[in-house]
Enzyme design. Structure first.
Site, PDB file in Angstrom:
ATOM      1  N   LYS A  92       0.846  -1.188   0.000  1.00 35.40           N
ATOM      2  CA  LYS A  92       0.000   0.000   0.000  1.00 35.40           C
ATOM      3  C   LYS A  92       0.882   1.237   0.000  1.00 35.40           C
ATOM      4  O   LYS A  92       1.647   1.475   0.941  1.00 35.40           O
ATOM      5  CB  LYS A  92      -0.910   0.002   1.231  1.00 35.40           C
ATOM      6  CG  LYS A  92      -1.805   1.243   1.286  1.00 35.40           C
ATOM      7  CD  LYS A  92      -2.801   1.160   2.411  1.00 35.40           C
ATOM      8  CE  LYS A  92      -3.659   2.416   2.462  1.00 35.40           C
ATOM      9  NZ  LYS A  92      -4.622   2.388   3.558  1.00 35.40           N
ATOM     10  N   GLU A 122       7.027  -6.668   0.992  1.00 32.47           N
ATOM     11  CA  GLU A 122       5.894  -6.584   1.918  1.00 32.47           C
ATOM     12  C   GLU A 122       4.890  -7.717   1.674  1.00 32.47           C
ATOM     13  O   GLU A 122       4.352  -8.299   2.609  1.00 32.47           O
ATOM     14  CB  GLU A 122       5.182  -5.230   1.771  1.00 32.47           C
ATOM     15  CG  GLU A 122       5.920  -4.054   2.384  1.00 32.47           C
ATOM     16  CD  GLU A 122       5.680  -3.922   3.884  1.00 32.47           C
ATOM     17  OE1 GLU A 122       5.045  -4.816   4.478  1.00 32.47           O
ATOM     18  OE2 GLU A 122       6.144  -2.926   4.468  1.00 32.47           O
ATOM     19  N   LYS A 151      -2.080  -1.549  -3.912  1.00 33.13           N
ATOM     20  CA  LYS A 151      -2.957  -0.378  -3.865  1.00 33.13           C
ATOM     21  C   LYS A 151      -2.149   0.896  -3.905  1.00 33.13           C
ATOM     22  O   LYS A 151      -1.162   0.971  -3.177  1.00 33.13           O
ATOM     23  CB  LYS A 151      -3.731  -0.450  -2.553  1.00 33.13           C
ATOM     24  CG  LYS A 151      -4.633   0.715  -2.286  1.00 33.13           C
ATOM     25  CD  LYS A 151      -5.231   0.579  -0.910  1.00 33.13           C
ATOM     26  CE  LYS A 151      -6.067   1.814  -0.638  1.00 33.13           C
ATOM     27  NZ  LYS A 151      -6.496   1.888   0.717  1.00 33.13           N
ATOM     28  N   SER A 210     -10.028   5.744  -4.752  1.00 32.82           N
ATOM     29  CA  SER A 210     -10.921   6.889  -4.940  1.00 32.82           C
ATOM     30  C   SER A 210     -10.435   7.872  -6.004  1.00 32.82           C
ATOM     31  O   SER A 210     -11.231   8.376  -6.794  1.00 32.82           O
ATOM     32  CB  SER A 210     -11.110   7.602  -3.602  1.00 32.82           C
ATOM     33  OG  SER A 210      -9.859   8.018  -3.070  1.00 32.82           O
ATOM     34  N   TYR A 238     -15.111   1.070  -6.962  1.00 35.79           N
ATOM     35  CA  TYR A 238     -16.379   1.766  -6.683  1.00 35.79           C
ATOM     36  C   TYR A 238     -17.372   1.592  -7.828  1.00 35.79           C
ATOM     37  O   TYR A 238     -18.525   1.962  -7.702  1.00 35.79           O
ATOM     38  CB  TYR A 238     -16.102   3.245  -6.395  1.00 35.79           C
ATOM     39  CG  TYR A 238     -15.198   3.427  -5.191  1.00 35.79           C
ATOM     40  CD1 TYR A 238     -15.720   3.348  -3.905  1.00 35.79           C
ATOM     41  CD2 TYR A 238     -13.823   3.614  -5.338  1.00 35.79           C
ATOM     42  CE1 TYR A 238     -14.894   3.475  -2.792  1.00 35.79           C
ATOM     43  CE2 TYR A 238     -12.991   3.746  -4.235  1.00 35.79           C
ATOM     44  CZ  TYR A 238     -13.529   3.674  -2.966  1.00 35.79           C
ATOM     45  OH  TYR A 238     -12.714   3.783  -1.869  1.00 35.79           O
TER      46      TYR A 238
HETATM   47  C1  PBG Z   1      -7.126   3.426   5.388  1.00 39.60           C
HETATM   48  C2  PBG Z   1      -7.573   3.364   3.981  1.00 39.60           C
HETATM   49  C3  PBG Z   1      -7.435   4.352   2.998  1.00 39.60           C
HETATM   50  C4  PBG Z   1      -8.013   3.844   1.844  1.00 39.60           C
HETATM   51  C5  PBG Z   1      -8.504   2.587   2.142  1.00 39.60           C
HETATM   52  N1  PBG Z   1      -8.183   2.293   3.462  1.00 39.60           N
HETATM   53  C6  PBG Z   1      -6.931   5.719   3.089  1.00 39.60           C
HETATM   54  C7  PBG Z   1      -5.535   6.010   3.441  1.00 39.60           C
HETATM   55  O1  PBG Z   1      -4.684   5.144   3.555  1.00 39.60           O
HETATM   56  O2  PBG Z   1      -5.287   7.204   3.627  1.00 39.60           O
HETATM   57  C8  PBG Z   1      -8.097   4.566   0.543  1.00 39.60           C
HETATM   58  C9  PBG Z   1      -9.084   4.030  -0.421  1.00 39.60           C
HETATM   59  C10 PBG Z   1      -9.371   4.925  -1.557  1.00 39.60           C
HETATM   60  O3  PBG Z   1      -8.712   5.963  -1.768  1.00 39.60           O
HETATM   61  O4  PBG Z   1     -10.307   4.596  -2.295  1.00 39.60           O
HETATM   62  N2  PBG Z   1      -8.110   2.929   6.254  1.00 39.60           N
END
Ligand code: PBG
Length: 328
Positions: free
Chosen positions: A200, A237, A252, A278, A317
């Site tokens: 991530k 990781e 991600k 997102s 989404y």
């Molecule tokens: C943290 C989390 C995030 C997202 C999913 N889980 C945000 C972050 O790490 O700041 C982002 C998902 C997205 O942008 O659609 N709980």
């Protein structure tokens, strides 16, 4: 007169029927996971739109249930739930409270859909802390890795109790998979699966999500999420998370990290998922709203590319719409 070109790849693109026959990648509804947001408040409150994600809302519990069962009907493989609490504190108490919004919503959704769709939950403290970080802080205001693991273990038990079948560990603390697995097993919950957000990245593409969850974060998450410049670390990781007992690993964001996704997919002994985040959603929606891009084609192309690069499943989404499209 025809030129002497013995090899003509265009032959296989000559008709729609031929193109369909030689197509290598098919997106299936069953490999899509719909992320959903649920906000604290009356169970039957109106949905609240997320302005940076047109078409995405903060659900009340009733509407969350309704959409979860529609997702099941559409053949979507899973839902991933995120909670937005009314009150936040330093340790994210709402995350472990059985009456906290996420746990309450999980129970409601699990009761509604049963086994028709996999109910999964975000296991992270950021939505529940008043400082917005994914963990608890030490005296100097730094994210305290090992103290956070204690909270994650408690959160895992609360989510399992609520009815989540798959825990999405998105906090990027070292040792989080092992800590959660151990806690689950010790409590006899060997049945609960772990989805590790293994690679991530500290990404600007999470911007709209922060609006969606009313994020309290000041600053950034670069002391725990990966540097976008580093591919090797992502692969490392993922391997660590597998060794700690992850059932599924994830990369991600998705589209900007297809190289990492491919590398992980090439070596992973467990399923590899990708999260189309997102910002990836918002970019396409914004361009489409301006008439600058063909919305449906761009969505289909982006998800197909993610699957082609090696994702066994995709959090997106657009899961509901995509599920409809894959049926025709
Ligand atoms: C943290 C989390 C995030 C997202 C999913 N889980 C945000 C972050 O790490 O700041 C982002 C998902 C997205 O942008 O659609 N709980």
């Amino acid at each position: 007169m025809s030129a002497r070109i013995p090899i003509r790849p265009r032959r296989l693109r000559s008709s729609a029927a031929m193109r369909r026959l030689v197509s290598q990648t098919q997106v299936r509804a069953s490999q899509l996971v719909l992320p959903m947001f649920v906000i604290d408040g009356p169970d039957d409150a109106d949905d609240r739109p997320v302005s940076s994600m047109p078409g995405v809302v903060q659900h009340s519990i009733d509407s969350l249930r309704r959409v979860a069962s529609e997702a099941a009907e559409a053949g979507v493989g899973g839902v991933m739930l995120f909670g937005i609490p009314e009150h936040r504190d330093a340790v994210g108490s709402g995350a472990t409270d059985p009456e906290g919004i996420l746990n309450r919503a999980t129970a409601a959704v699990a009761a509604e859909v049963g086994d028709a769709v996999v109910v999964s939950t975000d296991l992270c403290l950021d939505e529940f802390t008043d400082h917005g970080h994914c963990g608890v802080l030490d005296g100097e205001g730094r994210v305290d890795n090992d103290a956070t693991l204690v909270r994650y273990a408690e959160m895992a038990l609360a989510q399992a109790e609520a009815g989540s079948a798959l825990l999405g560990l998105s906090g990027m603390m070292d040792g989080q998979v092992a800590a959660v697995r151990e806690a689950l097993d010790a409590a006899g919950r060997t049945d609960i699966a772990i989805l590790a957000y293994a690679a991530k990245y500290a990404s600007a593409f999470y911007g709209p999500f922060r609006e969606a969850v009313d994020s309290q974060l000041q600053g950034d998450r670069r002391t725990y999420q990966l540097d976008p410049a580093n591919a090797r670390e992502g692969v490392r990781e993922a391997a660590l998370d597998v060794a700690e007992g992850a059932d599924i690993v994830m990369v991600k964001p998705a589209l900007p990290y297809l190289d990492v996704l491919r590398e992980v997919a090439d070596v992973s002994p467990v399923p590899v998922w990708a999260y189309q985040v997102s910002g990836e959603y918002a970019m396409v929606e914004a361009a489409a709203a301006n008439g600058w891009i063909a919305r449906e084609a761009a969505i289909m192309e982006s998800v197909t590319a993610i699957v082609r690069a090696g994702a066994d499943a995709v959090l997106t989404y657009w899961a509901m719409e995509l599920a409809e499209w894959t049926r025709r």
